[in-house]
Design an enzyme around this catalytic site. Structure first.
Site, PDB file in Angstrom:
ATOM      1  N   ARG A  48       0.852  -0.912  -0.076  1.00  0.00           N
ATOM      2  CA  ARG A  48      -0.172  -0.034  -0.087  1.00  0.00           C
ATOM      3  C   ARG A  48       0.780   1.164  -0.202  1.00  0.00           C
ATOM      4  O   ARG A  48       1.963   1.182   0.232  1.00  0.00           O
ATOM      5  CB  ARG A  48      -1.384  -0.397   1.155  1.00  0.00           C
ATOM      6  CG  ARG A  48      -1.227  -0.707   2.388  1.00  0.00           C
ATOM      7  CD  ARG A  48       0.255   0.257   3.185  1.00  0.00           C
ATOM      8  NE  ARG A  48       0.314   1.208   3.517  1.00  0.00           N
ATOM      9  CZ  ARG A  48       0.871   2.532   3.311  1.00  0.00           C
ATOM     10  NH1 ARG A  48       2.388   1.835   3.803  1.00  0.00           N
ATOM     11  NH2 ARG A  48       0.590   3.712   3.813  1.00  0.00           N
ATOM     12  N   GLY A  49       0.729   2.536  -0.479  1.00  0.00           N
ATOM     13  CA  GLY A  49       0.877   3.429  -0.067  1.00  0.00           C
ATOM     14  C   GLY A  49       1.171   3.854  -1.785  1.00  0.00           C
ATOM     15  O   GLY A  49       1.009   3.095  -2.394  1.00  0.00           O
ATOM     16  N   ALA A  50       0.285   5.516  -2.570  1.00  0.00           N
ATOM     17  CA  ALA A  50       0.517   5.209  -3.803  1.00  0.00           C
ATOM     18  C   ALA A  50       1.600   5.033  -4.902  1.00  0.00           C
ATOM     19  O   ALA A  50       1.591   4.260  -5.661  1.00  0.00           O
ATOM     20  CB  ALA A  50      -0.092   7.191  -4.191  1.00  0.00           C
ATOM     21  N   ARG A  91      -8.202  -0.540  -6.689  1.00  0.00           N
ATOM     22  CA  ARG A  91      -7.713   1.032  -5.760  1.00  0.00           C
ATOM     23  C   ARG A  91      -8.043   1.661  -6.745  1.00  0.00           C
ATOM     24  O   ARG A  91      -6.992   2.137  -7.133  1.00  0.00           O
ATOM     25  CB  ARG A  91      -6.856   0.651  -4.413  1.00  0.00           C
ATOM     26  CG  ARG A  91      -6.540  -0.572  -3.934  1.00  0.00           C
ATOM     27  CD  ARG A  91      -6.011   0.180  -2.761  1.00  0.00           C
ATOM     28  NE  ARG A  91      -6.691   0.934  -1.763  1.00  0.00           N
ATOM     29  CZ  ARG A  91      -5.429   1.648  -0.972  1.00  0.00           C
ATOM     30  NH1 ARG A  91      -4.700   1.416  -0.700  1.00  0.00           N
ATOM     31  NH2 ARG A  91      -6.005   2.172   0.238  1.00  0.00           N
ATOM     32  N   GLN A 198      -2.042   2.370  10.189  1.00  0.00           N
ATOM     33  CA  GLN A 198      -0.930   2.892   9.279  1.00  0.00           C
ATOM     34  C   GLN A 198       0.262   3.235  10.153  1.00  0.00           C
ATOM     35  O   GLN A 198       1.357   3.220   9.826  1.00  0.00           O
ATOM     36  CB  GLN A 198      -1.809   3.392   8.098  1.00  0.00           C
ATOM     37  CG  GLN A 198      -1.673   2.664   6.409  1.00  0.00           C
ATOM     38  CD  GLN A 198      -3.148   2.998   7.009  1.00  0.00           C
ATOM     39  OE1 GLN A 198      -3.475   2.890   8.430  1.00  0.00           O
ATOM     40  NE2 GLN A 198      -3.709   2.424   5.236  1.00  0.00           N
ATOM     41  N   ASP A 239      -2.383  10.712  -2.503  1.00  0.00           N
ATOM     42  CA  ASP A 239      -2.660  10.006  -3.875  1.00  0.00           C
ATOM     43  C   ASP A 239      -2.733  10.438  -4.862  1.00  0.00           C
ATOM     44  O   ASP A 239      -2.793   9.361  -5.831  1.00  0.00           O
ATOM     45  CB  ASP A 239      -3.560   8.751  -2.695  1.00  0.00           C
ATOM     46  CG  ASP A 239      -3.512   7.815  -1.337  1.00  0.00           C
ATOM     47  OD1 ASP A 239      -3.044   8.582  -0.852  1.00  0.00           O
ATOM     48  OD2 ASP A 239      -3.164   6.447  -1.542  1.00  0.00           O
ATOM     49  N   ASN A 249      -5.524  12.301   0.466  1.00  0.00           N
ATOM     50  CA  ASN A 249      -4.560  11.733   1.337  1.00  0.00           C
ATOM     51  C   ASN A 249      -5.472  10.622   2.192  1.00  0.00           C
ATOM     52  O   ASN A 249      -6.849  10.944   2.127  1.00  0.00           O
ATOM     53  CB  ASN A 249      -3.603  12.687   1.675  1.00  0.00           C
ATOM     54  CG  ASN A 249      -2.579  11.538   2.533  1.00  0.00           C
ATOM     55  OD1 ASN A 249      -1.784  10.621   1.577  1.00  0.00           O
ATOM     56  ND2 ASN A 249      -1.609  12.093   3.623  1.00  0.00           N
TER      57      ASN A 249
HETATM   58  O1  MRU Z   1      -4.421   3.314   2.329  1.00  0.00           O
HETATM   59  P1  MRU Z   1      -3.121   3.468   2.102  1.00  0.00           P
HETATM   60  O2  MRU Z   1      -2.245   2.977   3.299  1.00  0.00           O
HETATM   61  O3  MRU Z   1      -2.648   2.996   0.915  1.00  0.00           O
HETATM   62  O4  MRU Z   1      -2.791   5.032   2.082  1.00  0.00           O
HETATM   63  C1  MRU Z   1      -2.063   5.573   2.153  1.00  0.00           C
HETATM   64  C2  MRU Z   1      -2.289   6.653   2.195  1.00  0.00           C
HETATM   65  O5  MRU Z   1      -2.636   7.962   2.154  1.00  0.00           O
HETATM   66  C3  MRU Z   1      -0.883   7.530   1.562  1.00  0.00           C
HETATM   67  O6  MRU Z   1      -0.273   8.754   2.391  1.00  0.00           O
HETATM   68  C4  MRU Z   1      -0.058   8.017   0.535  1.00  0.00           C
HETATM   69  O7  MRU Z   1      -0.529   6.857  -0.336  1.00  0.00           O
HETATM   70  C5  MRU Z   1       1.736   8.376  -0.149  1.00  0.00           C
HETATM   71  S1  MRU Z   1       2.744   7.243   0.591  1.00  0.00           S
HETATM   72  C6  MRU Z   1       4.072   7.660  -0.370  1.00  0.00           C
END
Ligand code: MRU
Length: 348
Positions: A48-50, A91, A198, A239, A249
């Site tokens: 996870r994370g963009a 997603r 997270q 994101d 985000n």
């Molecule tokens: O649902 P997630 O854990 O994928 O959400 C992640 C976030 O909101 C992060 O802040 C975003 O993806 C930036 S990661 C460099």
């Protein structure tokens, strides 16, 4: 400082990823072998994370076509297109996912060779290039962001935009790692980030591993920490960023931005160019993922709410650009007015 871990690697002909749902208890690696396994890993937030889901999806495309028996280039490109549509459905909010899928498809479309074996190699090469470039971009974000945080003693962050969310180093946490590698230690207050924690599970884990001082707080404590003067800036990831600088985000980011403004603190967003979606004029057009009610009604497997209670569980929110002090990218720091400056800095 301990070097931050790389959460997705290509190792011995296999994708190897940290299963982020098992942290902080266990450091377990998964090796998805099929596109369906990669889709599921993205959906379940094992990765996870963009930026990280962009890399995972690009490698997922390779898993989809590595055994392709397409007879010609056209058939191969159709298979690739179908796999890309499937992976994109995992997603909806982080634009890095569709950005990476398009980039791999474009690389194939532009490849001079048309035999299937060579086209498969193009897919793998492009996916690995996306991974390598993300690491370099995160390094540059760290270096650029460090110029804004040199005088700070501590920052507050929300969710996880660290090494685990990218190829390595992170976006919001990249300046922290960069400064630490040069002997300046910034303390981090990590919001736990309900409902999936997270911040508690991932940000606290990776900073602790790296030897960076981190203090975990619940989301409701951020105002108190700011009021006490314990942080000098807020830094978060993104994101998707619209052309006017509105930022999607993790849910709760919008509230943190309002709190920062009230306390006179700069609110910085750190993200690579791949997180911008200039096809959207504002954040109103950003699709917001809604997730299972059980994430809110249960703590792990334990129910914490009456059975059948209605739940609203958006995974992200949109922070209007007026709350964003600056956007830190690998190409430089973008200040308002965003509509002009985003186009100028990214175009450069
Ligand atoms: O649902 P997630 O854990 O994928 O959400 C992640 C976030 O909101 C992060 O802040 C975003 O993806 C930036 S990661 C460099």
């Amino acid at each position: 400082m301990q070097e931050p871990i790389a959460p997705i690697t290509w190792h011995n002909g296999q994708v190897e990823m940290i299963d982020q749902t098992r942290l902080p208890g266990e450091l377990v690696f998964i090796r998805p072998r099929t596109v369906a396994e990669m889709w599921s890993a993205i959906k379940k937030l094992q990765v996870r994370g963009a930026p990280a889901i962009g890399i995972a999806a690009a490698l997922g495309l390779y898993l989809a076509i590595k055994d392709s028996r397409a007879r010609d280039r056209a058939g191969f490109e159709v298979e690739l297109q179908q796999a890309a549509g499937y992976l994109a459905s995992a997603r909806p909010t982080a634009v890095n996912l569709t950005w990476a899928l398009k980039r791999v498809q474009q690389a194939v479309a532009a490849a001079p060779a048309s035999d299937i074996a060579s086209l498969k190699e193009v897919v793998l090469k492009e996916a690995l290039a996306i991974r390598a470039e993300d690491e370099a971009m995160c390094r540059a974000i760290g270096e650029n962001g460090a110029t804004l945080l040199q005088d700070a003693a501590a920052i507050l962050t929300h969710c996880n935009a660290g090494t685990l969310a990218t190829a390595r180093y992170g976006t919001a946490l990249a300046p922290v790692y960069y400064l630490a590698s040069r002997g300046k230690v910034l303390k981090v207050f990590a919001d736990e980030t309900r409902p999936l924690l997270q911040g508690a599970r991932l940000t606290a884990w990776e900073l602790h591993q790296a030897g960076i001082p981190v203090t975990l707080i619940t989301d409701s404590m951020a105002a108190s920490v700011m009021a006490r003067g314990w942080v000098q800036a807020v830094v978060v990831g993104a994101d998707r960023i619209a052309a006017n600088g509105d930022v999607a985000n993790k849910i709760g980011t919008y509230g943190v931005a309002i709190l920062a403004k009230e306390h006179g603190l700069p609110f910085y967003v750190a993200a690579p160019a791949s997180t911008f979606d200039l096809s959207l004029a504002s954040g109103a057009g950003i699709p917001i993922e809604e997730r299972d009610a059980a994430e809110v009604t249960h703590f792990g497997l334990r129910p914490t709410a009456p059975e059948g209670i209605p739940v609203f569980n958006p995974a992200f929110d949109v922070t209007p650009h007026r709350y964003v002090t600056a956007i830190i990218t690998e190409k430089g720091i973008i200040h308002p007015p965003y509509s002009e400056n985003i186009a100028r800095v990214l175009g450069a």
